[in-house]
Structures are given as C-alpha cells and as structure tokens.
Design a protein around this motif. Structure first.
Motif: not given
Length: 165
Positions: A48-57
């Motif tokens: 797989x080739x993915x773009x991950x998004x994460x923000x826990x502000x």
C-alpha cells in the motif's frame, strides 16, 4: 490491511499541524474464500501507498489515510489473483475498492471482478472480508466457465515505512 490510522494515534506526526504524511507498507497476504461449493486458499503479497493525516491538538482531532493498494496471490496452487485499487481508513476501520483479475485454468476462464473489502487495521496488519463480483455474465467459452462471486476472509501482516517512525 492498513494499520496506518491506528499507528498515527500512537506515534506523533511530524509536523504537529496535522499535515499529510506518506506511508508505504508491504507484507504477506493470506486468504480463504468461498465460491458456490468451492473453497479457495491463497498466499501472496500486499503493498500500500497512503497519505496519513493525524492531528490531536486541543482544537482538532482527525486521523485517517487514503491511498492505493496492490495484491498478488497464488490461489489453490493453480492460478494467480491480481488486485489493485484505492483504499481509505478512519481510525482502525478501512475499505478497499478496486478490480481483481484471476488467470485461467483448465476448468475456469480468466475472470475480472469488482473487489470490495472492508477491514479492521491494527498496528502491523489487518483482518478483512473481501467480496468479488465478476464483470462476466457466467457463459462458457471453450468449455471453461468464469470464476463466480467470491466472499473471503483475508489476513495481512505489514512492515510500514514512513518518515513518522
């Protein structure tokens, strides 16, 4: 299949603003599936080739990934199943959608199918259910029949490669 979303909850993203992070994973793929009266076993590789998004502000929380996948499996020791498409995950829930192609045998003709597979992703793998619906009408050609509809259980183990690790 894609544990990226769950892993992004554990490993903080850099930078902290939640900007997209690329992920590449590769590993073995095992499956067992059912078609009419037949059970098929498969072993192969998924990538797989993915773009991950994460923000826990404190003002925002979003975690997920979108990308593409590819699979190659040796099925029942007599033919190959190739599959590819797009996938998305949110937290630990995911969905693949794509096209699968199985090569012909003495009994079956080569068949192309729609592939849908919901899955539960964990840190280094996934467990999923795949559904394949053939595009062909089921008619015989040269004495061989196409593969029928498929419902299968899949298990992947993955080695992630990311700038986040």
């Amino acid at each position: 299949m894609n544990a990226l979303a769950l892993l992004t909850l554990i490993v903080p993203a850099t930078p902290e603003d939640g900007s997209p992070q690329p992920w590449f994973t590769v590993g073995p793929l095992l499956s067992v599936s059912r078609r009419q009266e037949d059970t098929a076993w498969g072993v192969g590789l998924e990538s797989t080739l993915n773009v991950a998004m994460h923000n826990n502000s404190s003002q925002s929380f979003k975690s997920g990934a979108v990308g593409v996948f590819g699979q190659a499996q040796w099925m029942d020791g007599d033919h190959v199943r190739l599959c590819g498409g797009v996938q998305g995950t949110f937290l630990f829930l995911g969905l693949e959608a794509g096209v699968a192609h199985e090569t012909g045998t003495a009994v079956h003709q080569a068949t192309t199918s729609l592939h849908l597979a919901p899955f539960l992703g964990f840190i280094y793998g996934s467990v999923g259910v795949r559904f394949s619906v053939p595009f062909e009408d089921g008619g015989q050609r040269m004495g061989r029949i196409p593969y029928g509809r498929e419902v299968g259980l899949t298990l992947t183990l993955k080695k992630p490669f990311s700038p986040m690790l």
